[in-house]
Design an enzyme around this catalytic site. Structure first.
Site, PDB file in Angstrom:
ATOM      1  N   ASP A   1       0.823  -1.210   0.000  1.00 13.02           N
ATOM      2  CA  ASP A   1       0.000   0.000   0.000  1.00 13.02           C
ATOM      3  C   ASP A   1       0.860   1.263   0.000  1.00 13.02           C
ATOM      4  O   ASP A   1       0.333   2.372  -0.016  1.00 13.02           O
ATOM      5  CB  ASP A   1      -0.909   0.031   1.239  1.00 13.02           C
ATOM      6  CG  ASP A   1      -2.113  -0.884   1.094  1.00 13.02           C
ATOM      7  OD1 ASP A   1      -2.278  -1.452   0.000  1.00 13.02           O
ATOM      8  OD2 ASP A   1      -2.875  -1.036   2.066  1.00 13.02           O
TER       9      ASP A   1
ATOM     10  N   ASP B   1     -10.429  26.759 -40.397  1.00 19.32           N
ATOM     11  CA  ASP B   1      -9.874  25.532 -39.834  1.00 19.32           C
ATOM     12  C   ASP B   1     -10.825  24.906 -38.831  1.00 19.32           C
ATOM     13  O   ASP B   1     -11.089  23.704 -38.851  1.00 19.32           O
ATOM     14  CB  ASP B   1      -8.535  25.818 -39.146  1.00 19.32           C
ATOM     15  CG  ASP B   1      -7.416  26.036 -40.146  1.00 19.32           C
ATOM     16  OD1 ASP B   1      -7.504  25.448 -41.241  1.00 19.32           O
ATOM     17  OD2 ASP B   1      -6.479  26.782 -39.838  1.00 19.32           O
TER      18      ASP B   1
ATOM     19  N   GLY C   1      -8.597  14.731 -42.339  1.00 15.34           N
ATOM     20  CA  GLY C   1      -8.733  13.800 -43.456  1.00 15.34           C
ATOM     21  C   GLY C   1      -7.683  13.944 -44.534  1.00 15.34           C
ATOM     22  O   GLY C   1      -7.032  12.981 -44.934  1.00 15.34           O
ATOM     23  N   MET C   2      -7.458  15.167 -45.046  1.00 18.05           N
ATOM     24  CA  MET C   2      -6.512  15.350 -46.142  1.00 18.05           C
ATOM     25  C   MET C   2      -5.091  15.032 -45.695  1.00 18.05           C
ATOM     26  O   MET C   2      -4.321  14.398 -46.419  1.00 18.05           O
ATOM     27  CB  MET C   2      -6.598  16.791 -46.658  1.00 18.05           C
ATOM     28  CG  MET C   2      -5.667  17.065 -47.839  1.00 18.05           C
ATOM     29  SD  MET C   2      -5.928  15.920 -49.211  1.00 18.05           S
ATOM     30  CE  MET C   2      -7.534  16.450 -49.774  1.00 18.05           C
TER      31      MET C   2
END
Length: 509
Positions: free
Chosen positions: A36, A295, A430-431
């Site tokens: 502990d 953006d 994505g791109m």
């Protein structure tokens, strides 16, 4: 108390030790068996402390069990009193040693007779509360002890400071970006012409707790720790407190308006901070401008999931929805004891609410909703890696990478910039991902484990697997999951190109 291999909030004694080790010149004695006593290593590693963690383990072993713990505990308290000369020694059992049902209060009373330090027993029910609840209770207990001691010795400071001042309550060790948040709060208060009276427990002295009533008001930046102390001071000295979390542009402005209201009431002067809020929102914080940029508009309508402690999960949910136009499919917290407040805060800002401290339920929810990004704890980061879903860490528990050496607050106007960066960088663009696929600079693994459930029930033909690899990486995982879901519903075990097209048609794609 339960057996688990992952816990969002640790056992009660960890909360007590976090508060004790945050104060200056306070030592904790942990009455516990071997196993502990991991707190010292954990704190030293994560906080990167130069000094030793002021915690001593009074080990419960077979010899102690045979003749009782009192002599050993009292000896350890006396030894630390002579070696360290602390202002306060806090004795705490753990869940394990609490089973012994020993009269630890009697141990403390006996040790106090010969000790020059103050000695108290942490007044926490180790079976009923978790780490955060215990930390909140321990902080209130320490403050109450020294307020009452100052009253008894007639040295309590109750006259208010000449200039507006505030106590910051709840900044403590191992907190999520707590040190950075404290620095940002001090900057904000300084801009408003408000002095910082005391910051507790982090870096504070228990001998200065008698000065707490001198402040005009108290600030509780996190609901998890500090609220009990603020309520005690309000009841005892009629001190107002602000528990609005200054995270995000809207709530930071609301936080400042509450300060304005308190100062106006106490000084009988007309104080206005509207110009400061406007200047900080438009020029210092870039988040408001960024949220309107092209953006950020690319993120509008994307799905996100938020999970963490009440403070950070509720604030992050409101920021994503209200300030950045991102849809929060589910907001959740592991702080079940504060579930009502959390539900009230996120109502209208998310599609559904999850209150649980079971990480498997969180994982199943994420797999079911398939968000574009996750904002959660270190556990959600692990889940996101398994499902190929990006995750921004916004709440404890966290690993060492979320104890940065650089300045990264989440509160105040600088915090809005940090959060905007975190949100934008957490989404897969994505791109960018597509270009990385084309040029071979991204993940080229041919094994796709995107589900928390086993995929061994399906066999992909060579043609279908090659077809799957032609799909851009940022949607490939989703196509695979949808195809397997379709096959599972139809009782199909081998996936061919025809099955892929059938699955696509069933979705109307």
């Amino acid at each position: 108390m339960k057996l688990a291999y992952w816990m969002y909030a640790g056992p009660a004694h960890i909360g007590t030790l976090r508060v004790a080790s945050s104060f200056k010149n306070v030592h904790a004695i942990m009455h516990a068996p071997l196993g502990d006593d991991y707190f010292n290593v954990m704190r030293s590693m994560l906080e990167r402390e130069r000094d030793f963690t002021p915690v001593t383990a009074s080990i419960v072993d077979r010899h102690v069990l045979a003749k009782g713990s009192q002599e050993k505990v009292v000896q350890n308290i006396a030894r630390k009193d002579k070696e360290e000369s602390p202002d306060l020694i806090i004795l705490t059992p753990t869940c394990t040693s609490s089973i012994l049902q020993e009269d630890l209060q009697n141990f403390v009373h006996r040790a106090s007779i010969e000790s020059t330090s103050d000695v108290i027993l942490a007044d926490v029910n180790h079976y009923r509360v978790n780490e955060l609840q215990a930390a909140d209770r321990t902080l209130e207990q320490v403050v109450r002890f020294y307020i009452e001691k100052a009253k008894k010795n007639n040295i309590l400071k109750t006259s208010k400071t000449e200039k507006p001042s505030a106590n910051i309550i709840g900044i403590f060790t191992l907190g999520f970006h707590n040190q950075h948040d404290c620095r940002e709060l001090k900057r904000l208060l300084n801009d408003l012409g408000i002095q910082v009276n005391e910051v507790i427990p982090e870096g504070g002295s228990v001998l200065n707790l008698k000065n707490l009533p001198k402040a005009w008001f108290n600030i509780v930046p996190y609901r998890e720790v500090g609220l009990m102390t603020a309520k005690f001071l309000e009841k005892e000295f009629d001190m107002p407190y602000i528990d609005t979390i200054p995270m995000g542009i809207v709530d930071t402005g609301e936080f400042i308006k509450k300060i304005e209201k308190i100062i106006t009431k106490k000084s009988n002067l007309s104080i206005k901070f509207d110009q400061y809020i406007d200047q900080q929102t438009r020029f210092f914080s870039q988040a408001a401008w960024f949220s309107r940029s092209i953006d950020c508009q690319n993120l509008t309508g994307k799905k996100a999931i938020v999970f963490g402690d009440c403070t950070h999960a509720a604030s992050m949910t409101k920021i994503l929805t209200r300030e950045m136009g991102i849809r929060v499919s589910c907001a959740g917290t592991y702080c079940k004891h504060d579930a009502d407040w959390f539900r009230e805060q996120v109502q209208g800002f998310c599609d559904e609410v999850l209150i649980t401290d079971d990480h498997t339920q969180v994982g199943d929810m994420i797999a079911r909703l398939e968000p574009s990004a996750i904002f959660g704890t270190q556990m959600e980061r692990h889940i996101g890696k398994r499902l190929d879903i990006p995750c921004g860490v916004i709440s404890s528990p966290v690993h060492i990478q979320n104890f940065p050496l650089s300045y990264r607050p989440f509160l105040g106007y600088e915090g809005t910039n940090q959060i905007a960066d975190l949100v934008y960088n957490s989404f897969t663009l994505g791109m960018e991902d597509h270009l990385l696929e084309i040029f071979g600079g991204h993940d080229t693994k041919e094994v796709f484990e995107k589900s928390l459930a086993s995929n061994l029930e399906f066999e992909w033909s060579t043609e279908s697997f090659n077809e799957l690899n032609k799909i851009p990486g940022f949607v490939r995982g989703k196509v695979k999951r949808n195809t397997e879901k379709f096959a599972r519903e139809k009782g199909i075990t081998k996936i061919t190109i025809d099955i892929m097209y059938a699955a696509k048609e069933s979705l109307g794609a």
